[in-house]
Motif scaffolding. Structure first.
Motif, PDB file in Angstrom:
ATOM      1  N   TRP A   1     -45.416  -1.376  24.071  1.00 29.62           N
ATOM      2  CA  TRP A   1     -44.923  -0.041  23.070  1.00 29.62           C
ATOM      3  C   TRP A   1     -45.538  -0.196  21.937  1.00 29.62           C
ATOM      4  N   LYS A   2     -44.678  -1.188  20.929  1.00 34.33           N
ATOM      5  CA  LYS A   2     -44.362  -1.518  19.485  1.00 34.33           C
ATOM      6  C   LYS A   2     -45.705  -2.469  19.240  1.00 34.33           C
ATOM      7  N   GLU A   3     -45.955  -2.709  20.012  1.00 34.59           N
ATOM      8  CA  GLU A   3     -47.245  -3.301  19.552  1.00 34.59           C
ATOM      9  C   GLU A   3     -48.612  -2.693  20.216  1.00 34.59           C
ATOM     10  N   HIS A   4     -48.612  -1.933  20.933  1.00 35.62           N
ATOM     11  CA  HIS A   4     -49.593  -1.124  21.643  1.00 35.62           C
ATOM     12  C   HIS A   4     -49.722  -0.227  19.917  1.00 35.62           C
ATOM     13  N   PHE A   5     -48.893   1.043  19.954  1.00 33.05           N
ATOM     14  CA  PHE A   5     -48.975   1.633  18.878  1.00 33.05           C
ATOM     15  C   PHE A   5     -49.495   1.459  17.234  1.00 33.05           C
ATOM     16  N   GLU A   6     -48.689  -0.597  16.861  1.00 34.46           N
ATOM     17  CA  GLU A   6     -49.380  -0.566  15.688  1.00 34.46           C
ATOM     18  C   GLU A   6     -51.148  -1.198  15.608  1.00 34.46           C
ATOM     19  N   THR A   7     -51.350  -1.528  17.285  1.00 33.74           N
ATOM     20  CA  THR A   7     -52.398  -2.386  17.451  1.00 33.74           C
ATOM     21  C   THR A   7     -53.592  -1.152  16.990  1.00 33.74           C
TER      22      THR A   7
END
Length: 407
Positions: free
Chosen positions: A58-64
């Motif tokens: 989820w962290k990577e998804h939102f940051e991307t």
């Protein structure tokens, strides 16, 4: 961000609603639908509650895809230090221990795998049901697990204020259990009315076969967090883990243990597999290589298990149970089996033989398959597995010679 037509349709159908449930089948992109709805709702704060193994995803998804958000994995921070335009991510096991979240206002709540709160009496469920969210987004591929009684907590979050007692009375068929001296659920009634109420309260149901031209093959690459043990062995070629001493004194031994350190010894990967198979009630095939991997997988699965390996060939659970997990060792089962009752394969570890790899994909993608096929490649970050997959995609074996070239 370009969405698939079925994802656009889900968002369009719920555009006017601020409390929604996207019950999309495994592989249909609930993450993108949920996050896009969150963006549309546009509250100062957003709280995402998920399984521990999904936090980094989820962290990577939102940051991307949503760079305007500040993404915070909520661990030891103070709530007052969280700025506006934030996405706060926390796992189900920690959330009920952070009482200060009860003070969070003007926020959107998103539950990944919302069926996790099916027991309204658990600590996590009680806490989440008391949160003062202005908007709610529920995501799950298996919201009920086939049991409508497990929907009540989710319905409560969607704004349907029916009591649990009345809910059971209206939609469950009950019978008296003399042995336990209590009522038990033996069936369901008024199901069409229940589905209509769900739609009214923002629930969207989608099955894979409803939205794809079939059959289609879909690769899903999952990056799993690596371990310090893998890095230590990669540097020194020797490590002691519990009672096991791994010594990489030859290229073959080094390759073998690096593969095992990326799989059976990687608790992050095991946790991810557990969450993945718990997120669906469909049959799932898991390919593995080593006995240690098999033992680790069996210890975490609480569904019916079939096994194909050098010691055991038993497909009874696969044949008899729709939610079964079939564990297949490449050498024993990558060729010849007809497993088209399933449409999902998890590659817990990769074979180094191109032919076995290609044949393994055909176990579900064959005549008689009427659903799209999904292949989940679980690859440990910074590990040998990424190069192995690249070589296999070139239809080549991953040999000791290729391994030595990378050292």
């Amino acid at each position: 961000m370009k969405l698939f037509p079925h994802q656009d349709r889900a968002l369009n159908d719920t555009y006017e609603q601020n409390k929604v449930a996207y019950y999309l089948d495994m592989g249909l992109g609930k993450t993108f639908v949920g996050s896009e709805k969150m963006w549309e709702l546009n509250t100062p704060f957003n709280l995402v509650i998920c399984q521990k193994s999904k936090i980094e995803d989820w962290k990577e998804h939102f940051e991307t895809f949503y760079k305007d958000y500040q993404v915070i994995v909520f661990d030891k921070q103070k709530l007052e230090s969280v700025p506006a335009e934030s996405v706060i991510i926390i796992n189900y096991d920690k959330v009920w221990r952070r009482d200060e979240l009860m003070g969070l206002k003007n926020f959107t709540l998103m539950l990944d795998e919302s069926s996790t709160i099916k027991n309204e009496k658990s600590h996590r469920s009680k806490f989440i049901l008391k949160l003062r969210a202005v908007n709610v987004i529920l995501l799950s591929g298996t919201p009920t697990g086939g049991k409508y009684e497990e929907l009540w907590s989710q319905l409560h979050l969607l704004g349907w204020t029916i009591t649990k007692k009345l809910f059971l009375k209206q939609f469950m068929v009950m019978d008296w259990d003399e042995l336990n001296q209590q009522n038990k659920i033996i069936g369901y009634k008024n199901v069409d009315r229940l589905k209509a109420k769900l739609r009214k309260h923002g629930a969207i149901f989608m099955k894979t076969e409803e939205v794809f031209d079939l059959p289609k093959m879909n690769d899903v690459i999952v990056k799993i967090q690596g371990t310090k043990e893998y890095l230590e062995f990669a540097r020194h070629h020797i490590i002691e883990i519990g009672e096991d001493l791994l010594v990489g004194d030859t290229a073959t031994a080094k390759k073998l243990y690096l593969r095992q350190l990326a799989s059976a010894y990687n608790q992050n990967k095991l946790s991810y597999v557990k969450d993945l198979i718990d997120s669906t009630n469909d049959r799932v095939i898991i390919f593995y290589n080593f006995k240690k991997e098999y033992a680790a997988l069996v210890s975490l699965i609480d569904k019916p298990i079939s096994t194909i390996n050098g010691d055991l060939k038993d497909l009874s659970a696969y044949n008899d149970h729709e939610d079964s997990i079939t564990l297949i060792q490449y050498q024993a089962g990558a060729m010849g089996l007809n497993l088209q009752k399933a449409n999902k394969i998890i590659y817990f570890s990769l074979t180094d033989k191109s032919e076995l790899f290609e044949q393994s994909k055909k176990r579900i993608h064959r005549i008689g398959q009427d659903r799209p096929c999904f292949y989940y490649y679980l690859l440990a970050a910074g590990s040998i597995e990424w190069r192995m997959l690249d070589v296999l995609k070139e239809r080549k074996d991953y040999t000791d010679a290729l391994f030595e070239e990378e050292l």
